[in-house]
Design a protein around this motif. Structure first.
Motif, mmCIF file in Angstrom:
data_model
loop_
_atom_site.group_PDB
_atom_site.id
_atom_site.type_symbol
_atom_site.label_atom_id
_atom_site.label_comp_id
_atom_site.label_asym_id
_atom_site.label_seq_id
_atom_site.Cartn_x
_atom_site.Cartn_y
_atom_site.Cartn_z
ATOM 1 N N MET A 13 0.800 -1.213 0.000
ATOM 2 C CA MET A 13 0.000 0.000 0.000
ATOM 3 C C MET A 13 0.837 1.268 0.000
ATOM 4 S SD MET A 13 -2.910 1.200 2.727
ATOM 5 C CE MET A 13 -3.954 -0.203 2.358
ATOM 6 N N VAL A 208 -7.316 4.184 6.739
ATOM 7 C CA VAL A 208 -7.378 3.118 5.740
ATOM 8 C C VAL A 208 -8.687 2.337 5.821
ATOM 9 C CG1 VAL A 208 -6.299 0.984 4.918
ATOM 10 C CG2 VAL A 208 -4.868 2.923 5.652
ATOM 11 N N TYR A 209 -9.040 1.859 7.030
ATOM 12 C CA TYR A 209 -10.219 0.999 7.175
ATOM 13 C C TYR A 209 -11.334 1.722 7.920
ATOM 14 C CZ TYR A 209 -7.059 -2.791 5.863
ATOM 15 O OH TYR A 209 -6.164 -3.592 5.192
ATOM 16 N N GLN A 214 -13.375 -2.420 6.286
ATOM 17 C CA GLN A 214 -13.244 -2.375 4.840
ATOM 18 C C GLN A 214 -12.535 -1.082 4.469
ATOM 19 O OE1 GLN A 214 -17.364 -2.597 3.683
ATOM 20 N NE2 GLN A 214 -17.371 -4.830 3.619
ATOM 21 N N TYR A 215 -11.909 -1.056 3.266
ATOM 22 C CA TYR A 215 -11.243 0.165 2.836
ATOM 23 C C TYR A 215 -12.218 1.337 2.848
ATOM 24 C CZ TYR A 215 -6.971 -2.081 1.064
ATOM 25 O OH TYR A 215 -5.779 -2.739 0.946
ATOM 26 N N ASN A 216 -11.741 2.479 3.351
ATOM 27 C CA ASN A 216 -12.535 3.691 3.275
ATOM 28 C C ASN A 216 -12.687 4.138 1.824
ATOM 29 O OD1 ASN A 216 -13.543 4.654 5.804
ATOM 30 N ND2 ASN A 216 -11.419 4.961 6.468
ATOM 31 N N LEU A 219 -9.579 5.292 -0.061
ATOM 32 C CA LEU A 219 -8.690 4.205 -0.475
ATOM 33 C C LEU A 219 -9.258 3.461 -1.670
ATOM 34 C CD1 LEU A 219 -5.967 3.066 0.662
ATOM 35 C CD2 LEU A 219 -7.077 4.818 2.057
ATOM 36 N N TYR A 223 -7.406 2.931 -5.415
ATOM 37 C CA TYR A 223 -7.129 1.642 -6.028
ATOM 38 C C TYR A 223 -7.929 1.394 -7.303
ATOM 39 C CZ TYR A 223 -4.101 -0.443 -2.473
ATOM 40 O OH TYR A 223 -3.041 -0.756 -1.657
#
Length: 236
Positions: A13, A208-209, A214-216, A219, A223
């Motif tokens: 990351m 981040v989470y 879960q990914y914010n 993020l 991606y």
């Protein structure tokens, strides 16, 4: 497409965050030091038309980076050099880049557990140059007013700022990255300007989470962009 191997090197990351955080010009010349398998230069091609060079000291990683560039048909924009960042200025000259990025080894040589895998040891420990060597290389290669962006560990934050300023790289933007809202930061993103005046912005923390682990949303966008899972199409 990124060529990588668990036996040699797999990007994580921090590389993605740096590629999205770094201040890079729309055109010109950009350099990525400690480029590994070339993931940061490849990701940055989505943000700029600049020529991007990558420098990697490990031959196998440099070869993986070149093959990744070819696989993505980016040979005209991205060039990979196998070499030592400490002497790279002797090959290309001083102050020729508009921006420099670097995802360096986080641990001083001899600190912590030494990984038996030589490739991972080189990626994690400063075996091919100290923090001072790396920052000095950035300072030699970036032009006056150009930007240097780095991702590192918060535990070395004070040392990083002191070293940047020693080499006339003035911190301009700083952002801490937290795994989740209740946790302390485990990464820091820093951008500095060559010969800049003191004036730093501390950006909002990047979490981040979310509460569901879960990914914010931020993020997910980094991606996947607009193709991220669950993204809704809009029309006007």
């Amino acid at each position: 497409m990124i060529i990588q191997s668990r036996e040699v090197f797999s990007f994580s990351m921090d590389a993605v965050l740096l590629a999205r955080f770094a201040g890079i010009p729309p055109k010109g010349r950009v350099l990525d030091l400690c480029t590994g398998n070339g993931v940061i230069p490849i990701l940055m091609t989505t943000r700029t038309k600049a020529v991007i060079d990558g420098v990697e000291i490990q031959p196998r990683l440099a070869d993986m980076a070149r093959r990744s560039v070819e696989a993505n048909e980016l040979e005209e924009q991205v060039h990979i050099y196998e070499g030592d960042l400490r002497s790279f200025h002797e090959e290309v000259g001083y102050g020729i880049y508009d921006a420099v990025t670097v995802n360096p080894p986080y641990m001083p040589e001899g600190a912590g557990d030494q990984n038996e895998n030589e490739h991972y040891a080189n990626a994690r420990h400063e075996r091919n140059g100290s923090l001072d060597d790396i920052v000095a290389a950035c300072a030699r290669l970036v032009r006056t007013g150009g930007r240097v962006s780095m991702v590192h560990r918060p535990s070395r934050f004070v040392e990083i700022v002191e070293t940047l300023r020693k080499w006339k790289l003035e911190p301009k933007r700083i952002r801490f990255v937290h795994p989740h809202a209740e946790a302390e930061a485990n990464m820091v993103l820093i951008e500095a300007a060559r010969d800049g005046k003191p004036d730093v912005k501390l950006l909002p923390p990047l979490i981040v989470y979310n509460e569901q682990r879960q990914y914010n949303e931020e993020l997910m966008k980094m991606y996947y962009g607009d193709k991220r899972p669950g993204a809704r199409e809009t029309s006007s």
